[in-house]
Structures are given as C-alpha cells and as structure tokens.
Design a protein around this motif. Sequence first.
Motif, PDB file in Angstrom:
ATOM      1  N   LYS A  37       1.020  -1.283  -0.124  1.00 34.80           N
ATOM      2  CA  LYS A  37       0.199  -0.024  -0.377  1.00 34.80           C
ATOM      3  C   LYS A  37       0.703   1.321  -0.601  1.00 34.80           C
ATOM      4  O   LYS A  37       0.283   2.738  -0.380  1.00 34.80           O
ATOM      5  N   SER A  63      -2.608   8.367   2.252  1.00 35.10           N
ATOM      6  CA  SER A  63      -3.392   7.938   1.445  1.00 35.10           C
ATOM      7  C   SER A  63      -4.273   7.990   1.341  1.00 35.10           C
ATOM      8  O   SER A  63      -5.430   7.576   0.264  1.00 35.10           O
ATOM      9  N   GLU A  64      -4.406   9.934   0.865  1.00 29.51           N
ATOM     10  CA  GLU A  64      -6.123  10.702   0.277  1.00 29.51           C
ATOM     11  C   GLU A  64      -7.527  10.295   1.163  1.00 29.51           C
ATOM     12  O   GLU A  64      -8.120  10.217   0.349  1.00 29.51           O
ATOM     13  N   TYR A  65      -7.328  10.042   2.336  1.00 28.04           N
ATOM     14  CA  TYR A  65      -8.520   8.943   2.964  1.00 28.04           C
ATOM     15  C   TYR A  65      -9.358   7.443   2.452  1.00 28.04           C
ATOM     16  O   TYR A  65      -9.926   7.930   2.327  1.00 28.04           O
ATOM     17  N   SER A  66      -8.329   7.190   1.819  1.00 25.88           N
ATOM     18  CA  SER A  66      -8.584   6.424   1.543  1.00 25.88           C
ATOM     19  C   SER A  66      -8.637   5.190   2.173  1.00 25.88           C
ATOM     20  O   SER A  66      -8.687   4.856   3.764  1.00 25.88           O
ATOM     21  N   LEU A  67      -9.927   4.154   1.865  1.00 28.66           N
ATOM     22  CA  LEU A  67     -10.370   2.625   2.391  1.00 28.66           C
ATOM     23  C   LEU A  67      -9.403   1.471   3.201  1.00 28.66           C
ATOM     24  O   LEU A  67      -9.674   1.454   3.933  1.00 28.66           O
ATOM     25  N   LYS A  68      -8.856   1.992   2.051  1.00 30.02           N
ATOM     26  CA  LYS A  68      -7.357   1.723   1.548  1.00 30.02           C
ATOM     27  C   LYS A  68      -6.087   1.648   2.387  1.00 30.02           C
ATOM     28  O   LYS A  68      -5.419   1.004   2.348  1.00 30.02           O
ATOM     29  N   ILE A  69      -5.985   2.324   4.335  1.00 34.72           N
ATOM     30  CA  ILE A  69      -5.325   2.904   4.665  1.00 34.72           C
ATOM     31  C   ILE A  69      -4.761   2.046   5.615  1.00 34.72           C
ATOM     32  O   ILE A  69      -5.053   1.090   5.346  1.00 34.72           O
TER      33      ILE A  69
END
Length: 262
Positions: A37, A63-69
Amino acid sequence: MKSIDVKKKLSAAIDEVASNSRDYCANIKSDFKRNRKLPFKQMIQGIIRMGGGSLANEILDMSEYSLKITSTSAFMQQRFKIKPEAFATVFQSFFSNISHDFTKGMRILAIDGSAMQIATNPNDTDSFLPGTNGQKPYNLLHLNTLYDLQHHIYTDAVIQKAKLRNEHKSFVDMINYSDIKSCLDLPQEQAYDVEIHLKFTRKQTKEMKTFLKDRNHYRYIAISSSFDYLPSKSRKSDALLFYELRFRVVRFRLVMVHLKQF
C-alpha cells in the motif's frame, strides 16, 4: 521562482532517488520487492510532506483518506526499510537543481541550530535526557542548518544527538561538504596559510581554457555576471585583459581555554 517550479524540481529529485531505490534499501534482497500500500516513492513523498500532526493523521493524509489505509505499525515497518541516505540524496539533488538558477557571485550564508524533541526512547542514551523539576524524561536532537540569506533556502543540514551536540564541528563539516571552497585547490591539512594570486578574464580562447584549469591562478567571468573591472563584452579580436587579485586563505584550529575564576 514560482512555487509550481519548485515543486517540479522536488518531484524530479524524488523520482531520481526512487528510480535507484535498491541503493537506499536496508535489505536489498527483500525490501520493497512486493507491491505494498505504501511503495518506496510514496513513502519518500509522504515523509517529506509530513506536518506536525499525529502519525495516524499523517498516514490518513498520505493515503488521501482512502478506505485502504495502512496501519501505523505497517508504516513504521516500511519506514525502517529506507536508509537515511535516501532523504539526504533528495535534499542534495533538489538544492543542486534549485541553485542552477541562482545569480553567480558572492554567497552570504548563515548557520544556526535548534533543538527538536523526539519520541522518548531510554535505549538511545546519546539523545535521552532525564527530566528536571518534575518533567518526564525525553529524547532530544540538535538540528544545525546552513542557510542562504540571499535566496532564502537551506543549503545543508547536520543532525546531532543531544549529548553529542557540537555546533562548531557541524559548521566545519558543512563547509567541508559544500562547494563553497571548491573553486580553489586547497591543502587537506587542518591548518594552512596559502597565498592566492588570481587573474580574472572574460576571454575563453583555446589557450585561455588551458590556463583556466589552474583554479588558483586563473578565473573566467561570464558576460552575464556583473564585474566593473573588466569590459562587459569581449570579442575574439580584443586583446586579452586581466584583473589581478591577491589574497590569503588561512585555516587554523581553535582551542577553547577555560580560565578559573579566583
């Protein structure tokens, strides 16, 4: 220089290091081999962009507030895979690209240091300090920086642990690493006294280029550089003119003497 141009030069410096990521991995055989990631380049970018927030919030921003943090633990594992030299190389490459646009001439530099508190780690004895007056123990680093007063940019930095702090040594190290004195061929001894006799010219004939290899005696001044003692323009048919300058370069070691007070 516009901010967008500065950003492009920084991105170019990061890309250069990322393209040679093997040179900056703690373990060349295994680090950053698999897709993660947080790949090498994103780690470098994210760490450089970090502000003063908590690590969890900084990772969210990275991570630009991604759900895959990724987790803070995973981030630290990735961080330990990168050698400190990666960030030093980015800094040096970035400054080199920026300084190409500086006007040639005398540079005015200043040096100063400041303390930075880091995460508490009693095992790091060189930076660990006991708290006083009820204060909890803490770890401290000392950041020494060399700053260009004309162009408002840092040109070098040395980080020391609190108990190993020595601003005089850091200053000497930064001068030795810099290109400030590279225009002259000077001895490597700790102390010397050298007399320099320089001849400045605006001519670059084939014969003159041979003389210019002797950096302690000849120096070319570009037409674009202001210099009142030589004509602003020079044609091939013009006579060879020089402006002569004599000076001494002295280096000596300082010895601190502590006097007892009676």
